[in-house]
Design a protein around this motif. Structure first.
Motif, PDB file in Angstrom:
ATOM      1  N   GLN A 147     -18.466   8.353  33.626  1.00 21.29           N
ATOM      2  CA  GLN A 147     -17.960   7.367  34.580  1.00 21.29           C
ATOM      3  C   GLN A 147     -17.879   7.930  36.008  1.00 21.29           C
ATOM      4  O   GLN A 147     -17.307   7.285  36.896  1.00 21.29           O
ATOM      5  N   THR A 161     -11.235  10.303  32.754  1.00 18.10           N
ATOM      6  CA  THR A 161     -12.215   9.661  31.858  1.00 18.10           C
ATOM      7  C   THR A 161     -13.390  10.599  31.626  1.00 18.10           C
ATOM      8  O   THR A 161     -13.528  11.617  32.296  1.00 18.10           O
ATOM      9  N   TYR A 213     -15.695  -4.504  36.138  1.00 19.94           N
ATOM     10  CA  TYR A 213     -14.848  -3.307  35.962  1.00 19.94           C
ATOM     11  C   TYR A 213     -14.498  -2.719  37.340  1.00 19.94           C
ATOM     12  O   TYR A 213     -13.338  -2.373  37.608  1.00 19.94           O
ATOM     13  N   ASP A 260      -3.863   8.042  35.502  1.00 24.20           N
ATOM     14  CA  ASP A 260      -4.477   6.917  34.782  1.00 24.20           C
ATOM     15  C   ASP A 260      -5.253   7.560  33.636  1.00 24.20           C
ATOM     16  O   ASP A 260      -6.262   8.226  33.860  1.00 24.20           O
ATOM     17  N   HIS A 282     -11.356   8.695  24.092  1.00 28.94           N
ATOM     18  CA  HIS A 282      -9.992   8.321  24.469  1.00 28.94           C
ATOM     19  C   HIS A 282      -8.997   9.401  24.055  1.00 28.94           C
ATOM     20  O   HIS A 282      -7.988   9.609  24.720  1.00 28.94           O
ATOM     21  N   TYR A 322      -7.670   9.923  37.811  1.00 31.21           N
ATOM     22  CA  TYR A 322      -8.306   9.137  36.747  1.00 31.21           C
ATOM     23  C   TYR A 322      -8.931  10.081  35.743  1.00 31.21           C
ATOM     24  O   TYR A 322      -9.817  10.859  36.094  1.00 31.21           O
ATOM     25  N   GLY A 342      -8.418  -1.789  28.507  1.00 31.24           N
ATOM     26  CA  GLY A 342      -9.411  -2.838  28.697  1.00 31.24           C
ATOM     27  C   GLY A 342      -8.965  -4.079  27.953  1.00 31.24           C
ATOM     28  O   GLY A 342      -9.302  -4.265  26.785  1.00 31.24           O
ATOM     29  N   HIS A 399     -19.297   5.602  38.616  1.00 35.11           N
ATOM     30  CA  HIS A 399     -18.428   4.444  38.795  1.00 35.11           C
ATOM     31  C   HIS A 399     -17.307   4.774  39.786  1.00 35.11           C
ATOM     32  O   HIS A 399     -17.067   4.040  40.746  1.00 35.11           O
ATOM     33  N   PHE A 400     -16.633   5.911  39.556  1.00 33.38           N
ATOM     34  CA  PHE A 400     -15.508   6.236  40.430  1.00 33.38           C
ATOM     35  C   PHE A 400     -15.970   6.607  41.835  1.00 33.38           C
ATOM     36  O   PHE A 400     -15.358   6.194  42.822  1.00 33.38           O
ATOM     37  N   HIS A 459      -4.569   2.097  31.589  1.00 36.81           N
ATOM     38  CA  HIS A 459      -5.410   1.024  32.142  1.00 36.81           C
ATOM     39  C   HIS A 459      -6.257   0.446  31.006  1.00 36.81           C
ATOM     40  O   HIS A 459      -7.475   0.590  30.978  1.00 36.81           O
ATOM     41  N   SER A 487      -6.245   4.846  28.196  1.00 37.71           N
ATOM     42  CA  SER A 487      -6.946   3.607  28.534  1.00 37.71           C
ATOM     43  C   SER A 487      -8.010   3.140  27.544  1.00 37.71           C
ATOM     44  O   SER A 487      -9.179   2.964  27.912  1.00 37.71           O
ATOM     45  N   PRO A 488      -7.631   2.918  26.284  1.00 38.53           N
ATOM     46  CA  PRO A 488      -8.588   2.375  25.320  1.00 38.53           C
ATOM     47  C   PRO A 488      -8.828   0.889  25.568  1.00 38.53           C
ATOM     48  O   PRO A 488      -8.231   0.311  26.476  1.00 38.53           O
ATOM     49  N   ASN A 489      -9.691   0.301  24.771  1.00 36.99           N
ATOM     50  CA  ASN A 489     -10.023  -1.109  24.944  1.00 36.99           C
ATOM     51  C   ASN A 489      -9.498  -1.934  23.783  1.00 36.99           C
ATOM     52  O   ASN A 489      -9.617  -1.536  22.628  1.00 36.99           O
ATOM     53  N   ASP A 505     -10.918  -2.062  39.473  1.00 43.55           N
ATOM     54  CA  ASP A 505     -10.483  -0.765  39.979  1.00 43.55           C
ATOM     55  C   ASP A 505     -10.192  -0.810  41.480  1.00 43.55           C
ATOM     56  O   ASP A 505      -9.311  -0.092  41.963  1.00 43.55           O
TER      57      ASP A 505
HETATM   58  N1  ARG Z   1     -11.099   1.422  29.425  1.00 44.71           N
HETATM   59  C1  ARG Z   1     -11.999   2.397  29.993  1.00 44.71           C
HETATM   60  C2  ARG Z   1     -12.862   3.005  28.888  1.00 44.71           C
HETATM   61  O1  ARG Z   1     -12.554   2.900  27.730  1.00 44.71           O
HETATM   62  C3  ARG Z   1     -11.288   3.499  30.745  1.00 44.71           C
HETATM   63  C4  ARG Z   1     -10.472   3.072  31.944  1.00 44.71           C
HETATM   64  C5  ARG Z   1     -10.231   4.194  32.899  1.00 44.71           C
HETATM   65  N2  ARG Z   1      -9.424   3.833  34.011  1.00 44.71           N
HETATM   66  C6  ARG Z   1      -9.819   3.091  35.064  1.00 44.71           C
HETATM   67  N3  ARG Z   1      -8.983   2.833  36.007  1.00 44.71           N
HETATM   68  N4  ARG Z   1     -11.063   2.659  35.161  1.00 44.71           N
HETATM   69  O2  ARG Z   1     -13.871   3.614  29.188  1.00 44.71           O
END
Ligand code: ARG
Length: 584
Positions: free
Chosen positions: A345, A341, A317, A122, A136, A339, A164, A348-349, A162, A125-127, A321
């Protein structure tokens, strides 16, 4: 090809049992690379750790192990040294045979894993509607390399983006789109938002300043969530627009990835809440539905909640997940989910993994790993920004790398009095420019922050992509100069006569060990470091040892070493997502 370390390991284990009986079955022989090449290639340090248990002096233990150790086919007669080290030096004939195997294999002797896994990476994963930023970029480069390495080792890899693409921010974006670009929703292709960041900022500004806009935005969110077709098509339009921008970057970087954004899991979120409730993990806390975490506390020392469903009924968020973990283990049958990132984060994970674990959603044998990385800094050591303090657009950053690489090439060609075609220069500038950006990122221990410097990453000297490419090109130059067809040398004999031949041979044979290490701990900088050292060893070899001028059979043998170096560099770089060039 059998890994030499694994072979030695097995032989030492057998000797331990033969010498001291079955109680020592499974004892780690503590086999490590020799601390100094003077003493050989490897050393086993187990004797020291057994002294107490066996009530004997380490040297005596080592001697006894030696009496039962059968490595005659691999090593010169082993020796006991110092307090009780067992020193092992690989036999030249053994190395020659190993290289022969490597040379005849199109995988350079790296066998596919015997335990293929279904891995999900994973990454990127941009938004949506926001610009991809350097974070990113790091995720994209590191994730792609990890995926390439796992694929090469024979794992079944699913690369997932993934993105956003869901959440309350879409309310204001859709509303702003409707109001500022009324045609966009009815006329095909009427939308050319151009710079989406500006669009996002405009929407955000209105949202922050205008109460009525805020209220209407909330209604848009409700419409979106209840699946109003018109709202959905506005949402789609925004996603499409972003996708175009992301795709441009992926093409420039040669990245393959499958989009499965947050919205994909939307229909599964209610099920997550329901099941957590059934399991008795969910608690009402100030109107929200939360799971209290173990090991995460606030300032007062009370357990922190992970919010699963907000007071207004919306999800987080983390909820997404959790749904993704269930989907990926149950439908994709993943047994390793990685993952990639930024380190920010990590909590979070850790929290999401904890809740998934307590809910029983991580099946036996499934591994969830967060691969964190540090931030990219400007040369002043501060956060990476343009001179005017804006975040740097990725497209600009990559274009600048190519432009600077182009300028370097022009200067060098002039200096060398060479003229080359536009096609040659453009291709080289792009390969070197993009390769340099990728390599600069991957060669750092990913957990540290790193300083982005065009000058450093484009330098021909040092641990850089250009240095590595240059070593590769040097070998191709040998083939051109000597009119050698490397592909014809597969069945020739290798004879390692000089110290330098041996050193280069040993470096080449490390390739699969390095890849196995990255497979386990997911640090691509190990591969970079290996390729860098291999290039250095090769350059020393080539400076000191005649190749084309050498007498046969040494000449052919050395040509094979050169070719193997080039092939290892090419394969290694390709696992970092960097192609080679034949001339520079
Ligand atoms: N979109 C998120 C960001 O820009 C990253 C996502 C990472 N992947 C996930 N499964 N949470 O920070």
């Amino acid at each position: 090809m059998n890994s030499t370390i694994a072979l030695l390991h097995d032989r030492l284990s057998a000797a331990l049992v033969a010498a001291f009986g079955d109680e020592l079955a499974g004892t780690d022989p503590v086999l490590v690379p020799a601390s100094n090449p003077k003493f050989g290639d490897f050393q086993a340090n187990v004797a020291m750790s057994l002294a107490k248990r066996l009530g004997k002096a380490p040297r005596a233990i080592a001697e006894e192990i030696l009496q039962h150790l059968d490595v005659a086919d691999l090593c010169d007669p082993p020796e006991v040294a110092g307090p009780g080290f067992i020193n092992l030096r690989l036999k030249t004939e053994y190395l020659e045979a190993q290289l022969q195997t490597m040379n005849q294999s199109d995988r350079l002797g790296v066998e596919p894993t015997k335990h293929p896994k279904r891995a999900i990476v994973d990454f990127s994963s941009p938004n949506i509607a926001k610009e991809m930023h350097v974070g990113h970029l790091r995720s994209t480069i590191i994730g792609d390399s990890i995926a390439r390495i796992l694929e090469f080792l024979g794992h079944d890899v699913l690369r997932l983006n993934h993105v956003g693409d869901w959440g309350t921010q879409f309310g204001m974006l859709i509303l702003h789109l409707r109001e500022a670009y009324p045609d966009a929703l009815t006329t095909a292709n009427a939308l050319a938002l151009g710079d989406l960041t500006t669009f996002y900022k405009q929407a955000k500004q209105r949202f922050d300043e205008d109460e009525a806009f805020r209220e209407k935005s909330r209604l848009e969110v409700v419409e979106l969530q209840s699946g109003n077709p018109e709202t959905l098509s506005a949402w789609n339009l925004l996603c499409e627009q972003s996708r175009l921008a992301f795709q441009e970057i992926y093409e420039l970087l040669d990245i393959c990835i499958t989009e499965r954004g947050e919205s994909f899991y939307n229909p599964l979120l209610a099920g997550v809440v329901e099941d957590l409730e059934k399991l008795g993990l969910l608690v009402e806390d100030q109107g929200a539905k939360v799971v209290f975490l173990e090991g995460f506390t606030n300032k007062e020392g009370n357990p922190l909640p992970l919010i699963i469903q907000k007071t207004d009924g919306g999800y987080n968020y983390a909820t997404t997940d959790l749904a993704a973990i269930r989907y990926r283990t149950q439908q994709d049958h993943a047994d390793r989910i990685i993952y990639v990132t930024d380190a920010g984060q990590a909590n979070h994970f850790a929290q999401v993994f904890q809740v998934a674990g307590r809910a029983g959603w991580i099946p036996e044998g499934v591994e969830l790993v967060h691969v964190p990385f540090g931030v990219v800094q400007g040369e002043d050591g501060k956060k990476f920004k343009t001179r005017s303090g804006e975040t740097i657009r990725l497209r600009d950053l990559l274009d600048e790398a190519i432009a600077r690489s182009r300028a370097d090439i022009e200067a060098r060609l002039t200096e060398e009095g060479r003229t080359e075609s536009e096609e040659f220069k453009a291709h080289l500038a792009k390969t070197v420019g993009i390769g340099a950006v990728k390599y600069a990122d991957l060669s750092q221990n990913r957990t540290s922050n790193y300083i982005f410097s065009y000058d450093k990453m484009l330098a021909l000297q040092g641990n850089t992509a250009p240095y590595m490419l240059y070593a590769y090109v040097r070998v191709q130059g040998i083939s051109r100069k000597g009119d050698i067809d490397f592909s014809n040398l597969g069945d020739r004999t290798i004879s390692l006569q000089d110290e330098m031949d041996l050193t280069l041979a040993k470096a080449l044979l490390q390739f699969d060990t390095v890849l196995t290490a990255v497979e386990a701990d997911l640090y691509p900088n190990r591969l970079c470091q290996y390729l860098f050292e291999l290039s250095q060893t090769f350059n020393q070899f080539y400076d000191r040892c005649p190749v084309l001028q050498a007498e046969e059979p040494l000449r052919t043998s050395r040509l094979i070493l050169c070719d193997l170096t080039a092939r290892t560099l090419k394969q290694g770089l390709s696992l970092l997502g960097i192609p080679v060039v034949e001339r520079m």
